[in-house]
Design an enzyme around this catalytic site. Structure first.
Site, short mmCIF file in Angstrom:
data_model
loop_
_atom_site.label_atom_id
_atom_site.label_comp_id
_atom_site.label_asym_id
_atom_site.label_seq_id
_atom_site.Cartn_x
_atom_site.Cartn_y
_atom_site.Cartn_z
N LYS A 3 -6.65 -4.95 -3.17
CA LYS A 3 -7.30 -5.61 -2.03
C LYS A 3 -8.34 -4.67 -1.42
O LYS A 3 -8.08 -3.49 -1.22
CB LYS A 3 -6.26 -6.01 -0.98
CG LYS A 3 -5.44 -4.87 -0.41
CD LYS A 3 -4.32 -5.40 0.47
CE LYS A 3 -3.54 -4.32 1.16
NZ LYS A 3 -4.25 -3.54 2.15
N CYS A 35 -2.15 -2.49 7.78
CA CYS A 35 -2.12 -3.43 6.65
C CYS A 35 -0.91 -4.36 6.68
O CYS A 35 -0.99 -5.50 6.23
CB CYS A 35 -2.23 -2.67 5.34
SG CYS A 35 -3.88 -1.93 5.17
N ASP A 57 0.79 -1.25 0.00
CA ASP A 57 0.00 0.00 0.00
C ASP A 57 0.82 1.30 0.00
O ASP A 57 0.46 2.26 0.70
CB ASP A 57 -0.94 0.02 1.21
CG ASP A 57 -1.96 -1.10 1.17
OD1 ASP A 57 -1.94 -1.91 0.22
OD2 ASP A 57 -2.79 -1.19 2.11
C1 C5J Z 1 -3.10 0.69 5.48
C2 C5J Z 1 -4.77 2.00 6.57
N1 C5J Z 1 -2.58 0.48 4.28
N2 C5J Z 1 -3.97 2.37 7.57
N3 C5J Z 1 -4.31 1.30 5.52
O1 C5J Z 1 -2.49 0.39 6.49
O2 C5J Z 1 -5.93 2.32 6.59
#
Ligand code: C5J
Length: 226
Positions: free
Chosen positions: A133, A166, A28
């Site tokens: 995802k 994540c 991400d």
């Molecule tokens: C991830 C989030 N990628 N913190 N998303 O950790 O909402």
């Protein structure tokens, strides 16, 4: 030529790195989370906490690619019709602007929008799988497990953001599916440094209950030594 096996300093104990059985999984690293003016900053977060991971990730990704190894990328986000967005996720935070609404870089966490894409510094190369995802974990409702099994990958080097959300969710999902995980501390981050530290501590606690933690220079040295 592919890198050979080596022992990498790690916590809670040294890690046997067998690169041919590993995937580098970068979680991400999306514009909306990392860039000034994005969704993350709009929520009041300090994106500099995440941006310090860009350079270590860039160096690691370059060395990994040069060694001919598999790198994979994930993006958190949803279909434009939001049919894969649970109402509970949409409502959470009680923010005036939420997932699917127009944000500073297009619709927030919607596939195809500018903010959803991966930052240019770490943009996937042609042929590198990108896993879209809908959840926090990279295994939930994706074909990641199938792709790893088909390639006989049993180990993940996990990088990306955020450590406690994540990254941790993905490591836990991987652990239950029988994958070894090693998390690279300097290539992960949280908007909250104390959550980053706790997220790493939880992975390596109790003899490595979810896996190992190391830093990218150790992996670079291992790749370099061949
Ligand atoms: C991830 C989030 N990628 N913190 N998303 O950790 O909402």
């Amino acid at each position: 030529m592919q890198a050979k096996s080596s022992t990498v300093p790690a916590e809670p104990y040294p890690f046997e790195l067998r690169p041919a059985e590993c995937a580098l999984l970068i979680i991400d690293m999306q514009r909306d989370f990392l860039e000034p003016g994005g969704f993350g900053e709009m929520l009041g977060n300090d994106v500099s906490q995440l941006r310090r991971t860009i350079e270590p990730n860039r160096r690691l990704l370059a060395a990994w690619r040069a060694a001919g190894l598999l790198a994979m990328h994930t993006r958190e986000g949803h279909r434009p019709d939001l049919s894969d967005l649970p109402p509970s996720k949409k409502a959470r935070g009680r923010s005036k602007t939420s997932i699917g609404d127009k944000g500073p870089m297009g619709r927030i966490l919607v596939r195809g929008e500018a903010g959803h894409d991966i930052i240019p510094e770490l943009y996937p190369a042609a042929g590198e799988p990108v896993i879209d995802k809908p959840g926090k974990g990279a295994f939930y409702q994706t074909d990641l497990e199938l792709m790893l099994k088909n390639r006989e990958i049993d180990t993940l080097l996990v990088c990306g953001v955020t450590t406690e959300v994540c990254v941790n969710t993905t490591v836990r999902e991987a652990n239950d599916r029988g994958f070894r995980c090693i998390v690279l501390s300097d290539c992960c981050a949280s908007y909250f440094p104390e959550f980053h530290a706790a997220g790493l501590a939880m992975i390596k606690a109790q003899g490595g209950i979810f896996g190992w933690v190391t830093a990218s220079p150790h992996v670079l040295a291992a790749l370099d030594s061949h």
